[in-house]
Design an enzyme around this catalytic site. Structure first.
Site, PDB file in Angstrom:
ATOM      1  CG  HIS A  27     -37.401  54.006-148.486  1.00 37.58           C
ATOM      2  ND1 HIS A  27     -36.963  53.184-149.280  1.00 37.58           N
ATOM      3  CD2 HIS A  27     -38.716  53.183-148.292  1.00 37.58           C
ATOM      4  CE1 HIS A  27     -37.701  52.252-149.582  1.00 37.58           C
ATOM      5  NE2 HIS A  27     -38.780  52.416-148.899  1.00 37.58           N
ATOM      6  CG  HIS A 261     -42.296  54.990-145.660  1.00 36.23           C
ATOM      7  ND1 HIS A 261     -41.331  54.706-144.468  1.00 36.23           N
ATOM      8  CD2 HIS A 261     -42.147  54.037-146.383  1.00 36.23           C
ATOM      9  CE1 HIS A 261     -40.873  53.557-144.539  1.00 36.23           C
ATOM     10  NE2 HIS A 261     -41.465  52.948-145.746  1.00 36.23           N
ATOM     11  CD  GLU A 411     -39.799  27.918-133.294  1.00 33.82           C
ATOM     12  OE1 GLU A 411     -40.173  27.198-132.524  1.00 33.82           O
ATOM     13  OE2 GLU A 411     -40.405  29.252-133.008  1.00 33.82           O
ATOM     14  CG  HIS A 473     -44.935  18.507-134.782  1.00 36.04           C
ATOM     15  ND1 HIS A 473     -46.185  19.355-134.765  1.00 36.04           N
ATOM     16  CD2 HIS A 473     -44.222  19.100-133.884  1.00 36.04           C
ATOM     17  CE1 HIS A 473     -46.146  20.040-133.928  1.00 36.04           C
ATOM     18  NE2 HIS A 473     -45.007  19.856-133.020  1.00 36.04           N
TER      19      HIS A 473
END
Length: 662
Positions: A27, A261, A411, A473
């Protein structure tokens, strides 16, 4: 800019382009555009000593845009971190010190493994938190022995990823003034202009998080870049975010195009780049003038002098504050594994029915006193995960010395931050949430494993025992997911003794992260439970007569398997019960030990686990069976669900009988 500085910046560009072209992979876009930014930072603002990459008070640099690794390797080569020109020429080749994305532990000077966009931002926040915590613990008036910055370079892609918002939001909340984020804004992504999918005012968003925001209009102007970095350092109340406007693929015929890129420029374009930069002998590859090396070596020597001054300060600190020096050494040394193995308080178990999450909470608070640098927290679930360190204070902007971290409902950033805390050094971190939400953490757990760092992940509410909250859950496939990952110990404890064993393995590990899988519901303390759990699998209840089969179970299902064993014994069918809290550790045992626990001649085997059966085939074989989950759970009391889905002694005994009879 001065001539030698111009040449040094362009040397980073040229070397990056050459190594990518030789590899025919890489890159080049960001290295060509961001070279002035990283040169100015590394040369004139960042305290680092290539002769001692592990210097405790060095500034940290994290390349969140890990695909720009050629630029980082160029810096490490020029500053003298040990990367030779041959290493540079070996870019992206098997076994090289210059892999496609930076890898911690492989290349000196690489502070974190990056590549998944945004992960570097999260880890940098963790490093800045570690600096703030250690500074609060150890600094004295006139003795700022912990006083360094964490710099992270990111791009548009990093800031599109949700992890960056999670991490930056927490950084602003905590007022991490030693965190400086540099945003290489070239307005190009792989698919084209960022206007296709990313038109927000990034600086306004980050300002709303609580950052000082600065903008550099000309990404080639070293003076402007330097002034922005100095202004960022001057703000002692807020983290800083510097937008540097650059041109992707700068100087090449592919400048400002998406094609620059992620693919080599091409031989002709590399030559054109060098001509545009005024480079001597543009047709030659890896041609770096001697005065460029001389400049970088002089800059590196300045860094060595900065460390030398710090060493003098630290020596005086040691003399004046011997108790603090002793504590410093404790923070930076591994726990005494042998001593902990024989620590009766650590291994003490109350003979009562108790959820393993509660057992874990007791153990954490015992470890709190043994490990003064144990800090951590939960994604807004501390009371449920039982992860609060009692009386240890909260980590916040007014009290960075607190040991309880409130991560909020973030999280994935939480996991990245824990990695950063650990990478910084001097900290033993843990983080926690419900097991079903390990899905959110998975990419950062994977980085823990790749980096070979002993991160600790606590996952409570481990099965259909979650009950009334229902299938959203109740984790089913998560155990198989984590067990499939290399270099991760997944430990599902059956009772308090096994929970202590899991914690022992986690806290004494040096190169493998641990996932502790804990129950919400109460479980009995099992008489056969012992330190043998440290081997990953062991006989927890032996057959009462000649062994005809083996029940293999984990977690709360171990006690169910033992009840089934008793029912079978009433019919003169004798089976062994093996508790298998950690298959990864079990597989590391000797062939003799594994044969002793699971003798090959006993082919009648049943695995019992309230989760997907994936992975158990290698233990039960073609002749065996599983009592596992075939679908998602349901919303009802946990005790009802265990009966509904067949996790009863009667059903386990029935399945075992059918296997033996067949």
């Amino acid at each position: 800019m001065g001539n030698i500085e111009t040449k040094s910046v362009n040397a980073i560009r040229v070397l990056s382009a050459d190594m990518i072209q030789k590899a025919k992979s890489g890159h080049p876009g960001m290295p060509l555009g961001a070279a002035p930014t990283v040169y100015e930072l590394w040369a004139h603002h960042m305290n680092h000593n290539p002769k001692n990459p592990a210097w405790a008070n060095r500034d940290r640099f994290v390349l969140s845009s890990g695909h720009a690794s050629a630029m980082l390797y160029s810096l490490l080569h020029f500053f003298g971190y040990g990367l030779t020109l041959d290493d540079i020429k070996d870019f992206r080749q098997d076994g090289s010190l210059t892999p496609g994305h930076p890898e911690y532990g492989k290349t000196l000077g690489v502070e974190a493994t990056t590549g998944p966009l945004g992960s570097g931002i999260g880890m940098a926040v963790g490093m800045a938190m570690a600096e703030a915590h250690l500074a609060a613990k150890f600094n004295k008036p006139d003795f700022p022995i912990v006083d360094h910055y964490t710099y992270v370079l990111c791009g548009d892609g990093c800031l599109m990823e949700g992890i960056s918002s999670e991490a930056l939001s927490l950084a602003g909340t905590l007022g991490l003034s030693k965190l400086i984020v540099i945003y290489d804004s070239n307005r190009i992504s792989i698919e084209g202009s960022t206007d296709l999918a990313f038109t927000e005012d990034v600086a306004a968003r980050v300002a709303a998080f609580g950052f000082q925001t600065l903008t550099v209009e000309d990404g080639n102007n070293l003076e402007e870049i330097g002034a922005a970095i100095s202004a960022a350092q001057a703000d002692t109340n807020r983290p800083s975010f510097i937008t540097v406007k650059t041109h992707i693929g700068y100087g090449s015929p592919k400048q400002d195009s998406a094609s620059s890129h992620g693919e080599p420029l091409g031989e002709e374009n590399v030559v054109a780049l060098k001509k545009n930069l005024g480079w001597d002998k543009p047709e030659e590859s890896f041609n770096i003038p001697a005065d460029v090396y001389e400049n970088f070596h002089a800059l590196a020597a300045q860094g060595a002098e900065v460390e030398s001054q710090w060493n003098k300060l630290f020596a005086e600190y040691t003399e004046k504050f011997p108790a603090d020096k002793k504590l410093w050494d404790e923070y930076h040394a591994p726990i005494d594994a042998e001593k902990l193995l024989h620590d009766e308080i650590f291994w003490h178990v109350d003979d009562k029915v108790q959820a393993t999450r509660a057992s874990s909470g007791n153990i954490i608070n015992r470890l709190k006193d043994l490990l003064p640098n144990l800090i951590g927290g939960s994604a807004d679930l501390g009371p449920s995960n039982k992860t609060v360190l009692k009386g240890a204070g909260d980590f916040n902007r007014d009290n960075p010395g607190g040991r309880n971290i409130h991560f909020g409902v973030r999280e994935i950033a939480m996991a990245a931050i824990c990695n950063g805390l650990l990478l910084h050094g001097g900290i033993v971190p843990y983080c926690a949430t419900f097991f079903v939400f390990s899905d959110y953490l998975k990419p950062m757990i994977r980085l823990s494993s790749l980096m070979k760092i002993p991160a600790i992940y606590i996952f409570s509410h481990d099965s259909i025992g979650v009950g009334e909250d229902g299938p959203t859950h109740e984790p089913i496939e998560q155990l198989a997911m984590l067990r499939a990952q290399p270099n991760l110990n997944v430990f599902r404890a059956a009772d308090a003794t096994e929970t202590a064993a899991g914690w022992y393995l986690a806290i004494t590990s040096t190169s493998t992260p641990t996932a502790l899988i804990l129950t919400r519901q109460n479980v009995p303390q099992i008489p056969g439970s012992s330190h043998e759990a440290l081997k990953g699998g062991y006989v927890i209840s032996e057959a009462a007569g000649e062994m005809q089969g083996i029940l293999i179970a984990t977690g709360s299902e171990v006690s169910t398997a033992i009840e089934a064993q008793k029912l079978l014994a009433e019919e003169n069918i004798f089976v062994r019960v093996v508790s298998m809290p950690c298959t990864e550790i079990f597989e590391q045992q000797s062939d003799d030990y594994r044969e002793k626990i699971l003798p090959k001649k006993i082919r009648a085997r049943v695995a019992v686990e309230a989760a997907a059966n994936y992975g158990w085939g290698s233990y039960v074989g073609l002749d065996g069976a599983t009592v596992t989950m075939k679908n998602f759970g349901a919303s009802a009391p946990g005790s009802y669900l265990f009966k509904k889905f067949g996790f009863t002694a009667e059903n386990v005994a029935r399945v075992m009988k059918s296997v033996i009879e067949n």
